[in-house]
Design a protein around this motif. Structure first.
Motif, PDB file in Angstrom:
ATOM      1  N   HIS A 205      17.369  22.239   4.738  1.00  0.00           N
ATOM      2  CA  HIS A 205      16.328  21.867   3.769  1.00  0.00           C
ATOM      3  C   HIS A 205      16.901  20.802   2.836  1.00  0.00           C
ATOM      4  CE1 HIS A 205      12.723  22.384   1.390  1.00  0.00           C
ATOM      5  NE2 HIS A 205      13.396  22.759   0.313  1.00  0.00           N
ATOM      6  N   TYR A 206      16.055  19.831   2.484  1.00  0.00           N
ATOM      7  CA  TYR A 206      16.449  18.773   1.549  1.00  0.00           C
ATOM      8  C   TYR A 206      15.546  18.760   0.330  1.00  0.00           C
ATOM      9  CZ  TYR A 206      19.095  16.672   5.449  1.00  0.00           C
ATOM     10  OH  TYR A 206      19.970  16.434   6.484  1.00  0.00           O
ATOM     11  N   HIS A 207      16.157  18.515  -0.827  1.00  0.00           N
ATOM     12  CA  HIS A 207      15.424  18.103  -2.008  1.00  0.00           C
ATOM     13  C   HIS A 207      15.631  16.599  -2.103  1.00  0.00           C
ATOM     14  CE1 HIS A 207      15.394  22.218  -4.297  1.00  0.00           C
ATOM     15  NE2 HIS A 207      14.547  22.172  -3.280  1.00  0.00           N
ATOM     16  N   LEU A 208      14.586  15.851  -1.795  1.00  0.00           N
ATOM     17  CA  LEU A 208      14.662  14.399  -1.812  1.00  0.00           C
ATOM     18  C   LEU A 208      14.250  13.905  -3.188  1.00  0.00           C
ATOM     19  CD1 LEU A 208      13.071  13.720   1.692  1.00  0.00           C
ATOM     20  CD2 LEU A 208      15.503  13.841   1.104  1.00  0.00           C
ATOM     21  N   VAL A 209      15.174  13.281  -3.880  1.00  0.00           N
ATOM     22  CA  VAL A 209      14.944  12.823  -5.250  1.00  0.00           C
ATOM     23  C   VAL A 209      15.922  11.699  -5.545  1.00  0.00           C
ATOM     24  CG1 VAL A 209      16.364  14.763  -6.032  1.00  0.00           C
ATOM     25  CG2 VAL A 209      14.981  13.533  -7.690  1.00  0.00           C
ATOM     26  N   ASP A 210      15.446  10.683  -6.222  1.00  0.00           N
ATOM     27  CA  ASP A 210      16.286   9.532  -6.542  1.00  0.00           C
ATOM     28  C   ASP A 210      16.999   9.749  -7.868  1.00  0.00           C
ATOM     29  OD1 ASP A 210      17.420   7.016  -6.104  1.00  0.00           O
ATOM     30  OD2 ASP A 210      15.512   6.124  -5.511  1.00  0.00           O
ATOM     31  N   SER A 211      17.980   8.890  -8.149  1.00  0.00           N
ATOM     32  CA  SER A 211      18.766   9.026  -9.370  1.00  0.00           C
ATOM     33  C   SER A 211      19.532   7.732  -9.633  1.00  0.00           C
ATOM     34  CB  SER A 211      19.766  10.185  -9.228  1.00  0.00           C
ATOM     35  OG  SER A 211      20.629  10.251 -10.350  1.00  0.00           O
ATOM     36  N   MET A 212      19.875   7.516 -10.889  1.00  0.00           N
ATOM     37  CA  MET A 212      20.759   6.407 -11.245  1.00  0.00           C
ATOM     38  C   MET A 212      22.217   6.805 -11.067  1.00  0.00           C
ATOM     39  SD  MET A 212      18.617   4.062 -11.874  1.00  0.00           S
ATOM     40  CE  MET A 212      19.617   2.765 -12.581  1.00  0.00           C
ATOM     41  N   GLY A 213      22.464   8.096 -10.779  1.00  0.00           N
ATOM     42  CA  GLY A 213      23.826   8.535 -10.495  1.00  0.00           C
ATOM     43  C   GLY A 213      24.674   8.858 -11.700  1.00  0.00           C
ATOM     44  N   GLN A 214      24.055   9.083 -12.850  1.00  0.00           N
ATOM     45  CA  GLN A 214      24.826   9.364 -14.060  1.00  0.00           C
ATOM     46  C   GLN A 214      24.508  10.733 -14.656  1.00  0.00           C
ATOM     47  OE1 GLN A 214      27.263   7.182 -15.092  1.00  0.00           O
ATOM     48  NE2 GLN A 214      26.685   6.103 -13.204  1.00  0.00           N
ATOM     49  N   LEU A 219      14.283  11.048 -10.484  1.00  0.00           N
ATOM     50  CA  LEU A 219      13.450   9.867 -10.317  1.00  0.00           C
ATOM     51  C   LEU A 219      12.650   9.872  -9.021  1.00  0.00           C
ATOM     52  CD1 LEU A 219      15.905   7.065 -11.532  1.00  0.00           C
ATOM     53  CD2 LEU A 219      14.173   8.324 -12.847  1.00  0.00           C
ATOM     54  N   GLN A 220      11.479   9.267  -9.106  1.00  0.00           N
ATOM     55  CA  GLN A 220      10.659   8.988  -7.924  1.00  0.00           C
ATOM     56  C   GLN A 220      11.472   8.139  -6.957  1.00  0.00           C
ATOM     57  OE1 GLN A 220       6.667   7.548  -8.880  1.00  0.00           O
ATOM     58  NE2 GLN A 220       6.906   5.962  -7.323  1.00  0.00           N
ATOM     59  N   LEU A 221      11.325   8.385  -5.658  1.00  0.00           N
ATOM     60  CA  LEU A 221      12.096   7.620  -4.674  1.00  0.00           C
ATOM     61  C   LEU A 221      11.789   6.129  -4.794  1.00  0.00           C
ATOM     62  CD1 LEU A 221      12.512  10.505  -3.629  1.00  0.00           C
ATOM     63  CD2 LEU A 221      12.420   9.592  -1.307  1.00  0.00           C
ATOM     64  N   GLY A 222      12.864   5.328  -4.751  1.00  0.00           N
ATOM     65  CA  GLY A 222      12.727   3.889  -4.926  1.00  0.00           C
ATOM     66  C   GLY A 222      12.944   3.435  -6.351  1.00  0.00           C
ATOM     67  N   LYS A 223      13.042   4.390  -7.298  1.00  0.00           N
ATOM     68  CA  LYS A 223      13.220   4.047  -8.708  1.00  0.00           C
ATOM     69  C   LYS A 223      14.679   4.176  -9.151  1.00  0.00           C
ATOM     70  CE  LYS A 223       8.737   3.572  -9.512  1.00  0.00           C
ATOM     71  NZ  LYS A 223       8.128   2.260  -9.843  1.00  0.00           N
ATOM     72  N   GLY A 224      15.538   4.694  -8.271  1.00  0.00           N
ATOM     73  CA  GLY A 224      16.941   4.865  -8.606  1.00  0.00           C
ATOM     74  C   GLY A 224      17.840   4.005  -7.734  1.00  0.00           C
ATOM     75  N   LYS A 225      19.087   4.431  -7.593  1.00  0.00           N
ATOM     76  CA  LYS A 225      20.088   3.632  -6.885  1.00  0.00           C
ATOM     77  C   LYS A 225      20.439   4.160  -5.495  1.00  0.00           C
ATOM     78  CE  LYS A 225      22.353   1.631 -10.949  1.00  0.00           C
ATOM     79  NZ  LYS A 225      23.650   1.451 -11.666  1.00  0.00           N
ATOM     80  N   VAL A 245      10.836  15.512  -7.590  1.00  0.00           N
ATOM     81  CA  VAL A 245      10.882  14.464  -8.608  1.00  0.00           C
ATOM     82  C   VAL A 245      10.159  14.917  -9.861  1.00  0.00           C
ATOM     83  CG1 VAL A 245      11.024  12.686  -6.831  1.00  0.00           C
ATOM     84  CG2 VAL A 245       8.791  13.307  -7.757  1.00  0.00           C
ATOM     85  N   GLN A 246      10.513  14.302 -10.985  1.00  0.00           N
ATOM     86  CA  GLN A 246       9.862  14.640 -12.250  1.00  0.00           C
ATOM     87  C   GLN A 246       8.413  14.170 -12.234  1.00  0.00           C
ATOM     88  OE1 GLN A 246      11.014  16.371 -14.815  1.00  0.00           O
ATOM     89  NE2 GLN A 246      13.081  16.658 -14.010  1.00  0.00           N
ATOM     90  N   LEU A 263       9.071   6.474   1.281  1.00  0.00           N
ATOM     91  CA  LEU A 263      10.016   6.849   2.336  1.00  0.00           C
ATOM     92  C   LEU A 263       9.444   6.581   3.731  1.00  0.00           C
ATOM     93  CD1 LEU A 263      12.876   7.883   2.210  1.00  0.00           C
ATOM     94  CD2 LEU A 263      12.025  10.191   2.581  1.00  0.00           C
ATOM     95  N   THR A 264       8.157   6.799   3.906  1.00  0.00           N
ATOM     96  CA  THR A 264       7.559   6.500   5.209  1.00  0.00           C
ATOM     97  C   THR A 264       7.516   4.986   5.445  1.00  0.00           C
ATOM     98  OG1 THR A 264       5.352   6.718   4.219  1.00  0.00           O
ATOM     99  CG2 THR A 264       6.213   8.615   5.398  1.00  0.00           C
ATOM    100  N   TRP A 265       7.384   4.220   4.365  1.00  0.00           N
ATOM    101  CA  TRP A 265       7.469   2.754   4.492  1.00  0.00           C
ATOM    102  C   TRP A 265       8.867   2.342   4.935  1.00  0.00           C
ATOM    103  CZ3 TRP A 265      10.440  -0.831   1.702  1.00  0.00           C
ATOM    104  CH2 TRP A 265      10.146  -2.168   1.966  1.00  0.00           C
TER     105      TRP A 265
END
Length: 272
Positions: A205-214, A219-225, A245-246, A263-265
């Motif tokens: 299972h994955y929790h898919l979530v973006d982040s700036m890494g700090q 973050l919404q996918l595509g909004k982080g690093k 995501v928040q 992600l599908t894009w």
């Protein structure tokens, strides 16, 4: 990529998520959801969600009890009431998961300060030793109905090659939170991608979530690093996933849906 969404035990949230016809659904539980009344209500919600053709359902163990994290490694003598709740709730939810053929997700750790993690123990090594004994026990009794999630805690995290290999060798069924790993590595993309690859076979299972890494930013996918073009080929295709995501409004999953579209894009741009 198949759509996976998350909500609490809330009719408005659940109705919002079901309109998108997700393949996977995760219930985010609180302490109130594992009382006798809460468990009966939860069982009814499981039946409803399943009736909406959701293929896989995950129960996220409560994070807190009376405002404090439910650390799996906690020392019984230092916090007896919280310790009792941790184990009673875990065993009750595992019984429900087995009866209803759903999955229980338990955090290996959260991100409490080291001084709290080591309360009642000689040092952090002792806390880690106790944690892994408890993970072994839960894996043994939980079988195919339990999984363990990473955090940024020093006692259970992903991203260190030696620690990853030790976790892999245990044969645990793993939940991989992308932001937790990325934050723990302070945005080290190479180490992050290596962890995804090393653990892939045992990730269910994955929790898919973006982040700036700090820090925790959800973050919404595509909004982080995070480089999702590199992530996608490393995912275990047999695993489920949800977008953790928040949300600006807990009753509106628009940021999750936008993440799925992104992600599908990305998926369509990848070579065959």
């Amino acid at each position: 990529m198949r759509l996976g969404l998350k909500a609490g035990i809330n009719d408005q949230q659940i109705a919002d998520r079901m309109q998108y016809q997700p393949t996977y659904f995760e219930f985010h539980l609180t302490a109130e959801d594992v009382t006798p009344t809460g468990l009966a209500r939860l069982r009814g919600k499981i039946h409803y969600v399943r009736s909406q053709q959701v293929e896989r359902i995950i129960l996220h163990h409560p994070m807190n009890f009376k405002g404090r994290h439910l650390e799996l490694s906690m020392n019984e003598a230092s916090s007896p009431e919280r310790y009792r709740f941790l184990w009673q709730s875990t065993l009750d939810l595992l019984q429900l998961a087995k009866a209803e053929d759903v999955q229980l997700l338990v955090h290996g750790a959260y991100d409490d300060p080291i001084e709290e993690l080591t309360t009642g123990y000689g040092n952090i090594t002792d806390a880690i030793r106790v944690l892994f004994k408890r993970l072994d026990y839960l894996q043994r009794i939980g079988g195919e109905n339990i999984m363990f999630e990473n955090s940024i805690s020093p006692i259970f995290y992903y991203g260190n090659p030696i620690f990853d290999q030790a976790i892999f060798d245990k044969g645990y069924r793993l939940a991989f939170d992308t932001s937790h790993c990325f934050i723990k590595l302070q945005g080290d993309q190479t180490a992050f991608l290596q962890s995804l690859t090393t653990l892939r076979e045992h990730i269910v299972h994955y929790h898919l979530v973006d982040s700036m890494g700090q820090q925790h930013d959800g973050l919404q996918l595509g909004k982080g690093k995070i480089d999702w073009t590199q992530v996608l080929p490393r995912l275990n295709t047999k695993a489920s996933s949800i977008y953790e995501v928040q949300l600006a409004d807990q009753n509106n999953a628009q940021e999750m849906i936008a993440s799925h579209r992104y992600l599908t894009w990305i998926e369509r741009q990848l070579p065959e």
